[in-house]
Write an enzyme that holds these catalytic residues in place. Structure first.
Site, PDB file in Angstrom:
ATOM      1  N   CYS A   1       0.824  -1.211   0.000  1.00  0.00           N
ATOM      2  CA  CYS A   1       0.000   0.000   0.000  1.00  0.00           C
ATOM      3  C   CYS A   1       0.858   1.261   0.000  1.00  0.00           C
ATOM      4  CB  CYS A   1      -0.865   0.053   1.258  1.00  0.00           C
ATOM      5  SG  CYS A   1      -2.172  -1.160   1.259  1.00  0.00           S
TER       6      CYS A   1
ATOM      7  N   ARG B   1       5.388   0.229  -5.852  1.00  0.00           N
ATOM      8  CA  ARG B   1       5.300  -0.639  -4.667  1.00  0.00           C
ATOM      9  C   ARG B   1       4.373  -1.830  -4.895  1.00  0.00           C
ATOM     10  NH1 ARG B   1       6.566   2.399   0.268  1.00  0.00           N
ATOM     11  NH2 ARG B   1       4.994   1.275   1.439  1.00  0.00           N
TER      12      ARG B   1
ATOM     13  N   TRP C   1      -2.920  -2.750  -1.768  1.00  0.00           N
ATOM     14  CA  TRP C   1      -2.521  -4.132  -2.078  1.00  0.00           C
ATOM     15  C   TRP C   1      -3.274  -4.984  -1.066  1.00  0.00           C
ATOM     16  CZ3 TRP C   1      -0.044  -8.343   0.169  1.00  0.00           C
ATOM     17  CH2 TRP C   1       0.499  -9.280  -0.711  1.00  0.00           C
TER      18      TRP C   1
ATOM     19  N   ASN D   1      -1.836   1.353   5.943  1.00  0.00           N
ATOM     20  CA  ASN D   1      -0.932   0.360   5.364  1.00  0.00           C
ATOM     21  C   ASN D   1      -0.637  -0.650   6.463  1.00  0.00           C
ATOM     22  OD1 ASN D   1       1.053  -1.041   4.046  1.00  0.00           O
ATOM     23  ND2 ASN D   1       2.591   0.585   4.142  1.00  0.00           N
ATOM     24  N   GLY D   2      -0.809  -1.927   6.187  1.00  0.00           N
ATOM     25  CA  GLY D   2      -0.498  -2.943   7.193  1.00  0.00           C
ATOM     26  C   GLY D   2      -1.712  -3.791   7.532  1.00  0.00           C
TER      27      GLY D   2
ATOM     28  N   GLU E   1      17.641 -17.848  -8.617  1.00  0.00           N
ATOM     29  CA  GLU E   1      17.313 -16.438  -8.848  1.00  0.00           C
ATOM     30  C   GLU E   1      16.859 -16.218 -10.304  1.00  0.00           C
ATOM     31  OE1 GLU E   1      16.639 -13.960  -7.137  1.00  0.00           O
ATOM     32  OE2 GLU E   1      17.003 -12.201  -8.371  1.00  0.00           O
TER      33      GLU E   1
ATOM     34  N   LYS F   1      13.194 -14.733 -11.382  1.00  0.00           N
ATOM     35  CA  LYS F   1      12.985 -13.577 -12.266  1.00  0.00           C
ATOM     36  C   LYS F   1      11.962 -13.907 -13.346  1.00  0.00           C
ATOM     37  CE  LYS F   1      14.289 -11.027 -10.268  1.00  0.00           C
ATOM     38  NZ  LYS F   1      14.785 -11.027  -9.022  1.00  0.00           N
TER      39      LYS F   1
ATOM     40  N   GLU G   1       8.438 -14.141 -11.765  1.00  0.00           N
ATOM     41  CA  GLU G   1       7.916 -12.861 -11.295  1.00  0.00           C
ATOM     42  C   GLU G   1       7.325 -12.018 -12.411  1.00  0.00           C
ATOM     43  OE1 GLU G   1      10.472 -11.288  -7.494  1.00  0.00           O
ATOM     44  OE2 GLU G   1      11.540 -11.370  -9.391  1.00  0.00           O
TER      45      GLU G   1
ATOM     46  N   HIS H   1      17.690 -37.398  -9.606  1.00  0.00           N
ATOM     47  CA  HIS H   1      16.867 -37.824  -8.465  1.00  0.00           C
ATOM     48  C   HIS H   1      15.415 -37.387  -8.620  1.00  0.00           C
ATOM     49  CE1 HIS H   1      20.377 -39.298  -6.355  1.00  0.00           C
ATOM     50  NE2 HIS H   1      20.990 -38.171  -6.650  1.00  0.00           N
TER      51      HIS H   1
ATOM     52  N   LYS I   1       6.734  -4.240  -4.221  1.00  0.00           N
ATOM     53  CA  LYS I   1       8.181  -4.008  -4.134  1.00  0.00           C
ATOM     54  C   LYS I   1       8.687  -4.213  -2.712  1.00  0.00           C
ATOM     55  CE  LYS I   1      12.237  -2.813  -5.501  1.00  0.00           C
ATOM     56  NZ  LYS I   1      12.968  -3.893  -6.181  1.00  0.00           N
TER      57      LYS I   1
END
Ligand code: HGA
Length: 609
Positions: A2, A27, A75, A99-100, A484, A488, A491, A507, A604
Site C-alpha cells: 500500500c 510498490r 494491495w 498500510n499494514g 534467482e 525472475k 515474477e 533424483h 516491491k
C-alpha cells in the site's frame, strides 16, 4: 505494498495527490482511491479498482477542490480487490487510509457491529475508521486524543493517516510497524509512505519513529512519541535526485536497473578497498569487527531475491572464511522453535529494509542470544537499519522495478567484501582474499561485456517466450543463481520456472525432460565443469532443449545452444552469471507484453507478514 500520500495546504491538492500517488505505483497495488474535504466540509471520495491512471480520469471529470486530503494505492490483505474495499474508508466525519494489518480486526468488528456500526467493506481499515468514530463520539475527544486512545486497542504492524471533516485543518499520522515520512513545505506539509512520492515538492523530511503520532497542519508539525510526550525528530535533507527516479532512455525501470549494475557495483566498492587490497567498512567499529573473529557460526535470514544472495554467501562463508553458515527464509525462521549454535552471529539482508518478515525475524533473534546482528540493506533510514546493531549499505540507489536486479548484485558484492574482510581478520587465505578484491575491481567491466550480448539473449528469449515451463540448473554457488534466474522469469512473465542443483537432476526432475523442455544450464569452465557436463549429457540424451551459459564452449552434442560469458574468477562468477539471466527474463516478459515493472499480485517492499 500500500502507498499513502497526504497533504494539508492552502492550494488545491488534487493534482499533487494524483501525481504523488503515481510515484508509489512501483510498490505494487491493485486498486486506488482518494479523498479530500471540500469548502463545505464534505468528504469527497473517489475510488476504483486498477491503476492510478483510471483514478485520475475519474477525478479529473469531477473538477474537485480540496486543500486537505490523501490518496492511497491498496494491495489487498483483508477482503478481495473491489471498489468497496479500496481506501480511503469513512465512518461519518472520520476518514482513514492505512498500510499494514490489524490482527484483531475480526474481534473489533463484532464489537463495533454490536454498537450499531454498519460495515461497507471487508477490510481491517474500516474497523479503524469506526473505532475512531466511536471513541471520538464517546467523550467528544480531540482528534489526537481519539487516535491515541483507539490505537491502544489495535494489534499488528501498520501505519495510517486520519482526517476529520469536522476539523479539517490537520492530518494525524501514526507509525506503528510500517514507515511514514513527513515532507516539510512552505506553508504546506505532506505525509507519505516513501519520500519518493514527495521529491517533486520538497527535499526536507522527518522520518517518524516507531510509535510516533504526528499532528500535521499547513504551518506546523507536532510529533508525540509512543509515551505521548511531544518530541523533536531530526529533519533530514534528501540527496535523492528526482532524475534517478525516472526511466530515462529505457522502456522499463527493470531494464534501466539491469544496465545500472556496473555503476551500482562500483559505488558499492568505492571507498571500501584500501591500497593494500584489504577491505575497510567505515560503518563497522573495531568492537563489531571483533565479533566476526569470535563468531563460530553465521545465521542469515532473508526473503525472495535477498534469500538467494544469502544462499550464495553460504558457499563463500564456509569455503573462504571457514565459518559454518546457515540461511533461512525469514517467515520460516519466525514460525518455529529455534535452537541456536554457540557463538552465532545473525545477519539480515533486505533491499527496502522494511520487509515485515525479515524485521520480525530480527526481533525474534534478539531474544535468542546471538553474538550480535548486522543488516545488509539498500535504504539507509529504514526500520531494519534502525533496529540492527550495525549495517553495511549497498549503494545500488533507488530500485523501482518490483523484480530486484541491481540490489541483488550489490548485496553479493557487500557479502563478498565482508567475507574478504573476515579472511583478513582471521589471517586466513590472505592471497585468495587479495585475488578476490582484484577480481571485484574488474567485475563492472565484465558486466558491460555481457550487455554486448543482449541481441543473442533476446533471440533466446524470443524462442522460449511461449513455453509453459523452463528449468534452470546450476551447481555449487551457481545453484542459487539458477534459483534467482527462475524467480525472475516467474515474477515478470508468469511462466512456471524451476531451479535444481545440476547433480539433483537424476533424483527426480529428469522425468520432466523431453524435447519441449528448455533447460538453462549455468556451466562456467570451473572446478565443477566435469560434473556439470554429465548433467548436460543426461538432458541431451533425452532431447531436452539445452542453453548453456559458459566462458568455454561445451562441445558435447548438437542440440546445445551456447551463450558465451566472459571469463572471471570462479568465486566472483555468481555475480556475473545472474546478469544474462536477468536480461533473459526481461526479454521474455517484453515479448509476452507483460507489465514488467509492476507484475500482478506482487509488491516491491513487502511490508505485511
Ligand atoms: N489491510 C489493508 C491494507 C493492506 C496493505 O497494507 N497492503 O500493503 C487492506 O487489506 O486494505
Amino acid at each position: 505494498m500500500c502507498g499513502i500520500v497526504a497533504a494539508v495546504t492552502k492550494r488545491n491538492i488534487i493534482n499533487f495527490l494524483l501525481q504523488s500517488i503515481k510515484k508509489l505505483e512501483y510498490r505494487g497495488y491493485d486498486s486506488s482511491g482518494l479523498a479530500v474535504i471540500n469548502k463545505n466540509s464534505d468528504i469527497v471520495r473517489i475510488r476504483c479498482v486498477g491503476k492510478v491512471n483510471v483514478l485520475s480520469k475519474k477525478v479529473k471529470k469531477k473538477k474537485l477542490f480540496g486543500n486537505i486530503g490523501f490518496a492511497h494505492t491498496r494491495w489487498a490483505t483483508h477482503g478481495k480487490i473491489s471498489k468497496e474495499n479500496t481506501h480511503p474508508h469513512i465512518s461519518s466525519n472520520i476518514v482513514v487510509v492505512h498500510n499494514g494489518i490489524i490482527e484483531n480486526s475480526s474481534k473489533l468488528r463484532i464489537l463495533l457491529e454490536k454498537k450499531g456500526y454498519t460495515f461497507n467493506s471487508d477490510t481491517d481499515t474500516e474497523v479503524i475508521a469506526h473505532l475512531l468514530h466511536l471513541e471520538q463520539s464517546k467523550k467528544g475527544l480531540s482528534l489526537l486524543k481519539t487516535v491515541q486512545k483507539s490505537i491502544l486497542q489495535l494489534n499488528g504492524n501498520y501505519s495510517m493517516v486520519v482526517m476529520d471533516a469536522k476539523n479539517a485543518s490537520k492530518l494525524i499520522a501514526v507509525r506503528s510497524g510500517s514507515p511514514l515520512v513527513i515532507g516539510l513545505g512552505i506553508k504546506e506539509n505532506f505525509i507519505a509512505s516513501d519520500q519518493i512520492a514527495l521529491l517533486s515538492s520538497t527535499k526536507r523530511f522527518i522520518y517518524l519513529e516507531e510509535g510516533d503520532i504526528a499532528i500535521v497542519k499547513a504551518k506546523k508539525v507536532n510529533i508525540f512519541n509512543k509515551d505521548g510526550v511531544i518530541i523533536e525528530r531530526d529533519e533530514i535533507k534528501s540527496n535523492v535526485k528526482y532524475k534517478s527516479v525516472s526511466k530515462g532512455k529505457y522502456k522499463h525501470y527493470m531494464e534501466k536497473e539491469i544496465y545500472e549494475q556496473p555503476l551500482s557495483i562500483q559505488k558499492t566498492l568505492n571507498n571500501r578497498i584500501k591500497e593494500d587490497k584489504t577491505i575497510h567498512f567505515s560503518e563497522l567499529s573495531p568492537k563489531e569487527e571483533n565479533l566476526f573473529l569470535k563468531a563460530e557460526h553465521i545465521q542469515i535470514v532473508a526473503c525472495g531475491t535477498s534469500y538467494h544472495a544469502a544462499l550464495v554467501s553460504k558457499y563463500w562463508f564456509e569455503s573462504l572464511a571457514d565459518i559454518p553458515c546457515d540461511v533461512e527464509i525469514a517467515s520460516e525462521f519466525s514460525s518455529r522453535k529455534l535452537a541456536i549454535r554457540k557463538n552465532s552471529f545473525f545477519i539480515t539482508l533486505s533491499q527496502s529494509g522494511e520487509t515485515a518478515d525479515t524485521l520480525e525475524a530480527l526481533r525474534i533473534s534478539k531474544k535468542l542470544g546471538y553474538l550480535g546482528n548486522l543488516t545488509i540493506c539498500n535504504m539507509k533510514g529504514s526500520s531494519l537499519v534502525k533496529e540492527s546493531d550495525c549495517c553495511l549499505s549497498t549503494e545500488a540507489g533507488i530500485e523501482i522495478g518490483v523484480a530486484s536486479t541491481k540490489s541483488f548484485t550489490a548485496q553479493l558484492t557487500v557479502l563478498l567484501m565482508l567475507i574478504t574482510k573476515i579472511m583478513h581478520l582471521k589471517r586466513k587465505n590472505i592471497m585468495i582474499a587479495k585475488k578476490i578484491v582484484k577480481s571485484l575491481h574488474y567485475l563492472p567491466s565484465k558486466i558491460k561485456k555481457i550487455f554486448k550480448k543482449n541481441t543473442l539473449i533476446e533471440k533466446v528469449a524470443n524462442n522460449l517466450y511461449r513455453k509453459k515451463n523452463i528449468l534452470f540448473l546450476g551447481r555449487g554457488s551457481q545453484y542459487p543463481i539458477a534459483l534467482e534466474g527462475a524467480l525472475k522469469v516467474k515474477e515478470i512473465s508468469y511462466i512456471h520456472a524451476e531451479a535444481y542443483p545440476s547433480g539433483e537432476l537424476k533424483h527426480g526432475p529428469l522425468a520432466l525432460i523431453d524435447k519441449n523442455m528448455p533447460v538453462i544450464i549455468i556451466a562456467p569452465n570451473d572446478s565443477l565443469i566435469e560434473k556439470t557436463k554429465k548433467s548436460i549429457q543426461e538432458i541431451s540424451a533425452r532431447e531436452g532443449k539445452i542453453y548453456v551459459l559458459s566462458d568455454k564452449e561445451v562441445n558435447l552434442e548438437n542440440n546445445i545452444n551456447f551463450i558465451k560469458i566472459p571469463y572471471i574468477e570462479e568465486i566472483i562468477a555468481p555475480i556475473l552469471y545472474i546478469v544474462p539471466l536477468q536480461l533473459f527474463s526481461y526479454y521474455i516478459a517484453l515479448k509476452k507484453g507483460k507489465n514488467i515493472d509492476q507484475p500482478r499480485n506482487l509488491a516491491k517492499s513487502v511490508t505485511v507478514e
